[in-house]
Every structure is written in C-alpha cells, then in structure tokens.
Design a protein around this motif. Sequence first.
Motif, PDB file in Angstrom:
ATOM      1  N   VAL A  29       0.409  -1.241   0.209  1.00  0.00           N
ATOM      2  CA  VAL A  29      -0.217   0.112  -0.427  1.00  0.00           C
ATOM      3  C   VAL A  29       0.736   1.073   0.122  1.00  0.00           C
ATOM      4  CG1 VAL A  29      -1.990   1.366   1.434  1.00  0.00           C
ATOM      5  CG2 VAL A  29      -2.129  -0.925   1.185  1.00  0.00           C
ATOM      6  N   ASP A  30       2.217   0.999   0.742  1.00  0.00           N
ATOM      7  CA  ASP A  30       2.788   2.024   0.997  1.00  0.00           C
ATOM      8  C   ASP A  30       2.845   2.677  -0.192  1.00  0.00           C
ATOM      9  OD1 ASP A  30       2.241   3.063   3.656  1.00  0.00           O
ATOM     10  OD2 ASP A  30       4.017   1.914   4.998  1.00  0.00           O
ATOM     11  N   THR A  31       3.859   1.158  -1.200  1.00  0.00           N
ATOM     12  CA  THR A  31       4.568   1.879  -2.453  1.00  0.00           C
ATOM     13  C   THR A  31       3.858   2.005  -3.516  1.00  0.00           C
ATOM     14  OG1 THR A  31       6.335  -0.412  -2.082  1.00  0.00           O
ATOM     15  CG2 THR A  31       5.718   0.564  -4.196  1.00  0.00           C
ATOM     16  N   ALA A  32       2.538   1.669  -3.331  1.00  0.00           N
ATOM     17  CA  ALA A  32       1.246   2.265  -4.692  1.00  0.00           C
ATOM     18  C   ALA A  32       0.686   3.313  -4.327  1.00  0.00           C
ATOM     19  CB  ALA A  32       0.134   1.765  -3.912  1.00  0.00           C
ATOM     20  N   LEU A  33       0.709   4.218  -2.831  1.00  0.00           N
ATOM     21  CA  LEU A  33       0.587   5.572  -2.858  1.00  0.00           C
ATOM     22  C   LEU A  33       1.795   6.355  -3.127  1.00  0.00           C
ATOM     23  CD1 LEU A  33      -1.534   7.702  -1.341  1.00  0.00           C
ATOM     24  CD2 LEU A  33      -0.321   6.732   0.695  1.00  0.00           C
ATOM     25  N   ARG A  34       2.926   6.256  -2.444  1.00  0.00           N
ATOM     26  CA  ARG A  34       4.084   6.406  -3.177  1.00  0.00           C
ATOM     27  C   ARG A  34       4.515   6.488  -5.348  1.00  0.00           C
ATOM     28  NH1 ARG A  34       8.919   4.701  -6.004  1.00  0.00           N
ATOM     29  NH2 ARG A  34       8.889   2.496  -4.470  1.00  0.00           N
ATOM     30  N   LEU A  35       4.397   5.857  -6.012  1.00  0.00           N
ATOM     31  CA  LEU A  35       3.762   5.334  -6.867  1.00  0.00           C
ATOM     32  C   LEU A  35       2.428   6.336  -7.843  1.00  0.00           C
ATOM     33  CD1 LEU A  35       4.662   1.921  -8.118  1.00  0.00           C
ATOM     34  CD2 LEU A  35       6.406   3.558  -8.213  1.00  0.00           C
ATOM     35  N   ILE A  36       1.516   6.071  -7.048  1.00  0.00           N
ATOM     36  CA  ILE A  36       0.338   7.391  -7.734  1.00  0.00           C
ATOM     37  C   ILE A  36       1.338   8.357  -7.760  1.00  0.00           C
ATOM     38  CG2 ILE A  36      -1.726   8.148  -7.263  1.00  0.00           C
ATOM     39  CD1 ILE A  36      -2.520   5.079  -6.069  1.00  0.00           C
ATOM     40  N   GLY A  37       1.651   8.762  -6.266  1.00  0.00           N
ATOM     41  CA  GLY A  37       1.916  10.376  -6.244  1.00  0.00           C
ATOM     42  C   GLY A  37       2.441  10.365  -7.565  1.00  0.00           C
ATOM     43  N   GLU A  38       4.051   9.869  -8.013  1.00  0.00           N
ATOM     44  CA  GLU A  38       5.016   9.750  -8.971  1.00  0.00           C
ATOM     45  C   GLU A  38       3.850   9.877 -10.395  1.00  0.00           C
ATOM     46  OE1 GLU A  38       7.885   7.277  -7.712  1.00  0.00           O
ATOM     47  OE2 GLU A  38       8.560   8.507  -5.915  1.00  0.00           O
ATOM     48  N   HIS A  39       2.839   9.286 -10.326  1.00  0.00           N
ATOM     49  CA  HIS A  39       3.134   8.680 -12.098  1.00  0.00           C
ATOM     50  C   HIS A  39       1.270   9.286 -11.847  1.00  0.00           C
ATOM     51  CE1 HIS A  39       7.846   7.401 -13.063  1.00  0.00           C
ATOM     52  NE2 HIS A  39       6.870   6.883 -11.219  1.00  0.00           N
ATOM     53  N   GLY A  40       0.800   9.078 -11.145  1.00  0.00           N
ATOM     54  CA  GLY A  40      -0.559   9.366 -11.289  1.00  0.00           C
ATOM     55  C   GLY A  40      -1.575   7.864 -10.898  1.00  0.00           C
ATOM     56  N   ALA A  41      -2.233   7.966 -12.148  1.00  0.00           N
ATOM     57  CA  ALA A  41      -3.371   6.419 -11.491  1.00  0.00           C
ATOM     58  C   ALA A  41      -3.094   5.889 -12.549  1.00  0.00           C
ATOM     59  CB  ALA A  41      -4.851   6.825 -12.140  1.00  0.00           C
ATOM     60  N   GLY A  42      -1.820   5.743 -13.690  1.00  0.00           N
ATOM     61  CA  GLY A  42      -2.311   4.911 -14.546  1.00  0.00           C
ATOM     62  C   GLY A  42      -0.410   4.162 -13.331  1.00  0.00           C
ATOM     63  N   ALA A  43       0.302   4.194 -12.787  1.00  0.00           N
ATOM     64  CA  ALA A  43       0.652   3.940 -11.688  1.00  0.00           C
ATOM     65  C   ALA A  43       0.262   2.721 -11.323  1.00  0.00           C
ATOM     66  CB  ALA A  43       2.161   4.377 -10.791  1.00  0.00           C
ATOM     67  N   LEU A  44      -1.304   1.800 -10.899  1.00  0.00           N
ATOM     68  CA  LEU A  44      -1.271   1.110 -10.220  1.00  0.00           C
ATOM     69  C   LEU A  44      -1.390   0.041 -10.710  1.00  0.00           C
ATOM     70  CD1 LEU A  44      -2.603   1.073  -7.315  1.00  0.00           C
ATOM     71  CD2 LEU A  44      -4.264   1.526  -7.724  1.00  0.00           C
ATOM     72  N   THR A  45      -0.033  -0.334 -11.774  1.00  0.00           N
ATOM     73  CA  THR A  45      -0.657  -2.066 -12.444  1.00  0.00           C
ATOM     74  C   THR A  45       0.066  -2.500 -11.766  1.00  0.00           C
ATOM     75  OG1 THR A  45       1.709  -1.122 -13.373  1.00  0.00           O
ATOM     76  CG2 THR A  45      -0.774  -0.928 -14.616  1.00  0.00           C
ATOM     77  N   VAL A  46      -0.129  -4.124 -12.008  1.00  0.00           N
ATOM     78  CA  VAL A  46       1.111  -5.503 -11.166  1.00  0.00           C
ATOM     79  C   VAL A  46       2.801  -4.829 -11.327  1.00  0.00           C
ATOM     80  CG1 VAL A  46      -0.921  -5.814 -10.580  1.00  0.00           C
ATOM     81  CG2 VAL A  46       0.086  -7.039 -12.104  1.00  0.00           C
ATOM     82  N   ARG A  47       2.697  -5.268 -12.326  1.00  0.00           N
ATOM     83  CA  ARG A  47       3.671  -4.568 -12.964  1.00  0.00           C
ATOM     84  C   ARG A  47       5.251  -3.848 -12.723  1.00  0.00           C
ATOM     85  NH1 ARG A  47       5.792  -7.097 -17.702  1.00  0.00           N
ATOM     86  NH2 ARG A  47       3.968  -7.835 -18.448  1.00  0.00           N
ATOM     87  N   ARG A  48       4.310  -2.316 -12.530  1.00  0.00           N
ATOM     88  CA  ARG A  48       4.765  -1.167 -12.494  1.00  0.00           C
ATOM     89  C   ARG A  48       5.428  -1.155 -10.453  1.00  0.00           C
ATOM     90  NH1 ARG A  48       3.769   4.978 -13.780  1.00  0.00           N
ATOM     91  NH2 ARG A  48       4.881   3.420 -15.612  1.00  0.00           N
ATOM     92  N   LEU A  49       4.383  -1.949 -10.013  1.00  0.00           N
ATOM     93  CA  LEU A  49       4.526  -2.478  -8.279  1.00  0.00           C
ATOM     94  C   LEU A  49       5.877  -3.488  -8.190  1.00  0.00           C
ATOM     95  CD1 LEU A  49       0.972  -2.236  -7.002  1.00  0.00           C
ATOM     96  CD2 LEU A  49       2.584  -1.029  -6.139  1.00  0.00           C
ATOM     97  N   GLY A  50       5.911  -4.611  -8.943  1.00  0.00           N
ATOM     98  CA  GLY A  50       6.093  -5.512  -9.265  1.00  0.00           C
ATOM     99  C   GLY A  50       7.569  -5.031  -8.821  1.00  0.00           C
ATOM    100  N   ALA A  51       7.545  -4.321  -9.819  1.00  0.00           N
ATOM    101  CA  ALA A  51       8.940  -3.475 -10.332  1.00  0.00           C
ATOM    102  C   ALA A  51       9.791  -2.534  -9.091  1.00  0.00           C
ATOM    103  CB  ALA A  51       9.122  -3.133 -11.357  1.00  0.00           C
ATOM    104  N   SER A  52       9.236  -2.256  -8.588  1.00  0.00           N
ATOM    105  CA  SER A  52       9.236  -0.917  -7.657  1.00  0.00           C
ATOM    106  C   SER A  52       9.242  -2.162  -6.032  1.00  0.00           C
ATOM    107  CB  SER A  52       8.215   0.226  -7.452  1.00  0.00           C
ATOM    108  OG  SER A  52       8.394   0.601  -8.027  1.00  0.00           O
ATOM    109  N   LEU A  53       8.533  -3.234  -5.679  1.00  0.00           N
ATOM    110  CA  LEU A  53       8.977  -3.649  -5.146  1.00  0.00           C
ATOM    111  C   LEU A  53       9.734  -4.535  -5.047  1.00  0.00           C
ATOM    112  CD1 LEU A  53       5.286  -4.061  -4.352  1.00  0.00           C
ATOM    113  CD2 LEU A  53       6.817  -3.297  -2.436  1.00  0.00           C
TER     114      LEU A  53
END
Length: 253
Positions: A29-53
Amino acid sequence: MSERVVPEEGRRRRRPTKQGTVLSERLIVDTALRLIGEHGAGALTVRRLGASLGADPSALYRYFRDTDDLLLAVADELIGRTLRRFRPTGAWRADLRTLGLMMHADYQAHPQAALLTCARVTGRAYEIQAVETILGILRGAGFPDAEAVRVYHVFVDQTLSFAALDAATLALPAGAREAEEGAWRGTYARLPAQSHPHIAATAPVLVAEMGRSGYPAALEMVLAAAQARLGAVRSPGPPPPGARAAVPGRGPG
C-alpha cells in the motif's frame, strides 16, 4: 489482477524480494501510494508495483484481488493516517474542526491519490473507525441519532468534496496552476468598476481569498449550523396554536 487472493493466513511471503524486503500489505500500500504520487493513476499496475518492490507481480495476488481492491486499501490508509494522529478532547466542535482539517491536509499531501479515492467507500477498518469516531463525537454532544447521521453526512461529504477539488488544483501541471492563479490578478482585479462594480469593489479581497482553499471557512459554516441545530433540538419549541400555557404549581384543568 484477478480473483485469486490468498486467505489471510497464507499471505506472508517467506522469502525476501530481490531488494531484501519481505512483502506485506502495508508495504504494498505504501509503495502504491508513492507510485500514484509520482505517476498518477497509471502507476497502479501489478507490473510497475512488482518492479518497485523487487518482486514477481504474481506475488501481489496474495494480498489483493485486483487493482481496485488495492486502491480501496490505499483509500483506507489515507483515512488511517488521519486517525493515527487524531487526539479527541471531548469538545465536539473543536474535535470536528481538528479532524476535518487533518483529513483535508492528509488528502492534499497526496493529491493524485485523493483524486482516485475521495469518492470511494472502502468498508475497511480505518473507514469504519472514522465513521464510529465521528458519530460518537456527535452523539456524545447530544445530537439525536437522526441529526447525528445528517451532520456526519454533511461533514464528511464536504470534507471529501473540498479535498478532491483542491487536489485537482494541486495535480495540475505547474504552468496551468500558475495560469489559473494569475487569472484572478490579471483578469478579475483589472475589471473596471463601470462594467463590473461588485468585482471591482471587492477585488483585493477576492484575489486573496481565491488564492487559498475555501475549506476552512466552509467547515466553520457547517459547524456553526450544526451548533445552531443542536441548540434547536435541545430547546423546547413554542406551544402549538391554541394550547394553554401551564401555570406553575397547578396541574392541567
């Protein structure tokens, strides 16, 4: 994501990710919140989350059914950030003021996430706690149940509406935001009194006022209205037409 969420007892990943961290719902959740802040709604994908984690995207299915389930968890975390800091004093109006301003500020700290979550009902732990807390403040102040729910509804909807509105401004590109702010000084403040007497008369105040959020003032208006309503329900109304006034020390008749 798909409908493949793993039961609670089987969720924890036993091996660290490539980055040496162990996955958890809070970390995702914290990672998703950070990615949304950086990239907007488009950040909420499993691929981008997986890469960040540093994790295989499929590991996220252990915690969330799909991206909407994750978004609701993000929404609930924003509510939780307010509740974890809130300390009630027992003075209902002061407590609602503090809670409203904190909620608004926490959404403004994450404007992209606010735009995605302000209209959502999570049904999760922090949202439930928030509903219970606000209703408790109002019922403890003496509002009857129907009035408590009505004030709760107005208070929360007003707060979330302003949070979304102000977040939309903050989420604008810098140039567009500056242009909007400049319109009050460059257009409205220069309108002639002959054609626009009311704007011209109030221009300095108008420019200053429109440069900040209207939420604090709107909140005070709602609290004042709630205070007046509380006084009305506590005070007996006038006797109905034709009713005889009671005489002290005497019964009816």
